[in-house]
Scaffold this active site. Structure first.
Site, short mmCIF file in Angstrom:
data_model
loop_
_atom_site.label_atom_id
_atom_site.label_comp_id
_atom_site.label_asym_id
_atom_site.label_seq_id
_atom_site.Cartn_x
_atom_site.Cartn_y
_atom_site.Cartn_z
N ASP A 166 -5.95 -0.36 9.71
CA ASP A 166 -5.13 -0.30 10.78
C ASP A 166 -5.10 1.26 11.72
O ASP A 166 -4.80 1.13 12.71
CB ASP A 166 -3.73 -0.79 10.56
CG ASP A 166 -3.28 -0.04 9.24
OD1 ASP A 166 -3.69 0.66 8.46
OD2 ASP A 166 -2.16 -0.22 8.73
N ASP A 186 -5.07 0.01 4.26
CA ASP A 186 -4.43 0.65 5.14
C ASP A 186 -4.28 2.06 5.20
O ASP A 186 -4.07 3.02 4.05
CB ASP A 186 -2.71 0.10 4.84
CG ASP A 186 -1.63 0.44 5.71
OD1 ASP A 186 -1.53 1.47 6.45
OD2 ASP A 186 -1.24 -0.65 6.30
N SER A 235 1.75 1.02 11.16
CA SER A 235 1.35 -0.12 10.73
C SER A 235 1.84 -1.35 11.43
O SER A 235 0.95 -2.48 11.42
CB SER A 235 1.27 -0.33 9.25
OG SER A 235 0.58 0.74 8.53
N HIS A 286 -0.13 9.90 3.15
CA HIS A 286 0.99 10.55 3.43
C HIS A 286 1.28 11.63 2.59
O HIS A 286 1.79 12.90 2.83
CB HIS A 286 2.25 9.66 3.54
CG HIS A 286 2.14 8.64 4.84
ND1 HIS A 286 2.44 9.40 5.92
CD2 HIS A 286 1.98 7.43 4.87
CE1 HIS A 286 2.33 8.32 6.94
NE2 HIS A 286 1.92 7.18 6.22
N GLU A 313 -4.49 -6.65 1.41
CA GLU A 313 -4.05 -5.27 2.03
C GLU A 313 -4.26 -4.31 0.64
O GLU A 313 -3.21 -4.60 -0.19
CB GLU A 313 -2.89 -4.98 2.84
CG GLU A 313 -2.52 -3.68 3.16
CD GLU A 313 -1.04 -3.41 3.45
OE1 GLU A 313 -0.87 -2.26 4.34
OE2 GLU A 313 -0.27 -4.07 2.82
ZN ZN Z 1 1.70 5.18 7.05
#
Ligand code: ZN
Length: 479
Positions: free
Chosen positions: A335, A58, A108, A297, A288
Site C-alpha cells: 500500500d 503492508d 493504510s 516504523h 495482509e
Molecule cells: Zn504504517
C-alpha cells in the site's frame, strides 16, 4: 448510535454515493476516482475470473523486497517467490503510486480504500469520501454478486488494510465499530489479531462481540490449537489470536510458548482458502502481512526481513492454489513504503553488505519485545547483555554511552514509551552492525511494485494510480 453502525445505514450510504460523488466538485490534487482509465484488453487468454486473492505486504519499500531476495539468494541459493514470479514470467509486473486524496504520502486506510472503492479518500478514512458518501467496498460488492469474502492478516483484523476491503467508517480508529460491521455484513472468513475489539471487557461499549458472532452462526476460535482442531465446515469463521497485532514472526519463533498460541500467516491463509474455495460462485480474499509496516516504523531490520519472508512464503502457497484453480486472479503488492529501508554499502567496504545482512539471522527478538524486556526503572541495567543475547550485536563502550545519553535525554510518555526511546537509541548501533539504513520512521511516497497473474492480469496499465486497480478487478470478476 453511530450512523455507520447498522446495515440499514450502510445501504442508505450506498444510495447516497452517486449523489455524493456527483456533488463532490473538484477534488484535491491527489484525488481521483470514478471511472477506470481505458485499458488495453489482454490479447488472448481469458479475462474473467471467479476468485480474487489480494496480497498486501503492508509498508513494503523496494529495499524490503530487495533484502528478502538477497537473503534467500545468499542463504538458500534461490530467488524469493516474488522475484520468481517475475523471472519465470508467471506474473505481469506493474508500478503504481500510493497517494491519498489529500496527501502524496498515504496511510493504510486511504490506500486500502483506493483499492476498496476505486476512489481516493482523505488520510485516516476508511471508504468514506470527503462528501460523506460511503460507496460499497470490494468485498461487499463480491458478496452482493454471490461470492464469499474474507480477510487474513497479522495485524488486528480491524486494522486499516483489512477494513478497507470491507468496512466504511469515517476514521480508521473506530475499530470497535469495524468489528461490528464485519458481523453485520456477513464476512465469511476473518483471521488475525485484534481481540480487544471483540472482547466485552475491552470494548468501549462492553458488548460481547465474540458472543454476537457465535450467535450469528460463526465458528469462533482464539488459539492456534483451536484453529488447527477445526473440521471442514461451510459456517463463517472468526479467528482472533491476540489482543492486538499478532506478534512478529521472530518472536513467535523464539519467545517460549508464543508460537504455540499464535498461527502463522501461511497457516491462516491456507485455512481461509480451504474455507472459501468450495463456494460455487467463487470468493475474494485479502491476505495482509500487516507487520512489515510496523517493523518499518520501528526501524527494526530483523523483524522487517522475517515478516517479509513470511509473506513471501504465502506467495508460494497462493501460487500453488491458483495453479490448481486457474479461474483465480492474484494481486501481490503493497500500500506504501514505510521507513525507507535500504541495504547500504559501508565506506570503502561495500563487500561487507552481504555478510552484514546475513547477521540478521542471529537476531532472536524484535525491538518491540526487547523494549518490553528493559527494566523501566533502570533501562541501562543488563542492556549490553540483552542486545548481545538477542541481536548478536556487541555494543562497545562508546556506543553504549551514546545510547544511554540519548535514552536519558528523551522523556518517556504514554505516547512515546520506553520501547520507542530504545528503538531511537539503538538505531545507529544496528546501522553499523547490519549496514541497514532508514529515511525515517514514517511512511514514504515512492512508487511501489505490483505483481498480478490469472485472468485479466494485464488489464492494468504498466503504470497506474492506486485507485485504478479497483475497476480492473471488478471488470475481471464481473462484479
Ligand atoms: Zn504504517
Amino acid at each position: 448510535m453511530n450512523e455507520f453502525s447498522s446495515r440499514r445505514h450502510f445501504i442508505k450510504g450506498l444510495a447516497a454515493t452517486a449523489i455524493g460523488a456527483a456533488a463532490a466538485g473538484p477534488m484535491l490534487s491527489h484525488a481521483a476516482g470514478g471511472d477506470v482509465s481505458p485499458v488495453k484488453v489482454a490479447e488472448g487468454g481469458p479475462t474473467k475470473a471467479r476468485n480474487l486473492i489480494f496480497m498486501v505486504s503492508d509498508g513494503m519499500n523496494h529495499g524490503t523486497l530487495s533484502a528478502a531476495q538477497h537473503w534467500l539468494k545468499l542463504r538458500e541459493g534461490r530467488n524469493s517467490e516474488w522475484m520468481t514470479l517475475y523471472q519465470d514470467r508467471l506474473a505481469v509486473r506493474r508500478l503504481t503510486d500510493t497517494a491519498a486524496a489529500d496527501s502524496l504520502v498515504t496511510d493504510s486506510a486511504a490506500a486500502s480504500s483506493a483499492w476498496g472503492i476505486g476512489q481516493r479518500v482523505n488520510l485516516g478514512s476508511v471508504n468514506c469520501l470527503p462528501s460523506g458518501a460511503t460507496p460499497m467496498p470490494l468485498a461487499m460488492l463480491a458478496k452482493k454478486a454471490g461470492k464469499k469474502a474474507g480477510m487474513v492478516t497479522t495485524a488486528r483484523i480491524t486494522h486499516a488494510t483489512p477494513a478497507g476491503f470491507a468496512a466504511n467508517v469515517p476514521h480508521r480508529d473506530e475499530e470497535d465499530l469495524i468489528a461490528e460491521q464485519y458481523l453485520e455484513r456477513g464476512l465469511d472468513v476473518l483471521l488475525g489479531g485484534g481481540g480487544r475489539h471483540f472482547d466485552a471487557s475491552r470494548r468501549k461499549d462492553g458488548r460481547d462481540l465474540f458472543g454476537a458472532y457465535r450467535d450469528g452462526g460463526y465458528e469462533v476460535v482464539q488459539s492456534r490449537v483451536a484453529m488447527e482442531a477445526l473440521l471442514p465446515s461451510s459456517k463463517p469463521l472468526l479467528g482472533v489470536f491476540s489482543k492486538s497485532h499478532i506478534p512478529y514472526w521472530i518472536d513467535r519463533q523464539h519467545e517460549v510458548g508464543l508460537g504455540l498460541e499464535t498461527p502463522s500467516l501461511e497457516s491462516m491463509t491456507r485455512l481461509a482458502l480451504e474455507r472459501l474455495s468450495s463456494h460455487p460462485e467463487g470468493f475474494v480474499l485479502q491476505v495482509e502481512a500487516g507487520r512489515v509496516d510496523h517493523a518499518g516504523h520501528a526501524n527494526d531490520p530483523a523483524s522487517l526481513l522475517f515478516e517479509q519472508l513470511e509473506f513471501d512464503r504465502c506467495i508460494r502457497l497462493v501460487r500453488d492454489f491458483a495453479q490448481a484453480h486457474p479461474d483465480t486472479v492474484v494481486v501481490v503488492t503493497t500500500d506504501h513504503g514505510t521507513g525507507g529501508f535500504m541495504i547500504n554499502g559501508a565506506e570503502d567496504a561495500y563487500h561487507l553488505a552481504g555478510p552484514s545482512l546475513l547477521r540478521l539471522g542471529n537476531c532472536r527478538a524484535s525491538l518491540e519485545r526487547l523494549g518490553r524486556l528493559l527494566n523501566p526503572e533502570q533501562p541501562q541495567s543488563g542492556l549490553v547483555e540483552l542486545i548481545r543475547d538477542n541481536l548478536g550485536v556487541e555494543v562497545g563502550p562508546v556506543a553504549l554511552a551514546r545510547m544511554l545519553e540519548q535514552m536519558a535525554s528523551r522523556p518517556i510518555t504514554e505516547a512515546f514509551p520506553l520501547e520507542y526511546v530504545f528503538c531511537d537509541a539503538i538505531r545507529p548501533v544496528l546501522h553499523e552492525a547490519f549496514l541497514t539504513g532508514w529515511t525515517s520512521t514514517h511512511h514514504t511516497g515512492d512508487l511501489v511494485e505490483l505483481a498480478m497473474w490469472g485472468p485479466g492480469a494485464d488489464l492494468l496499465p504498466l503504470f497506474s494510480e492506486n485507485w485504478q486497480l479497483h475497476g480492473v478487478l471488478r471488470q475481471v470478476l464481473s462484479i
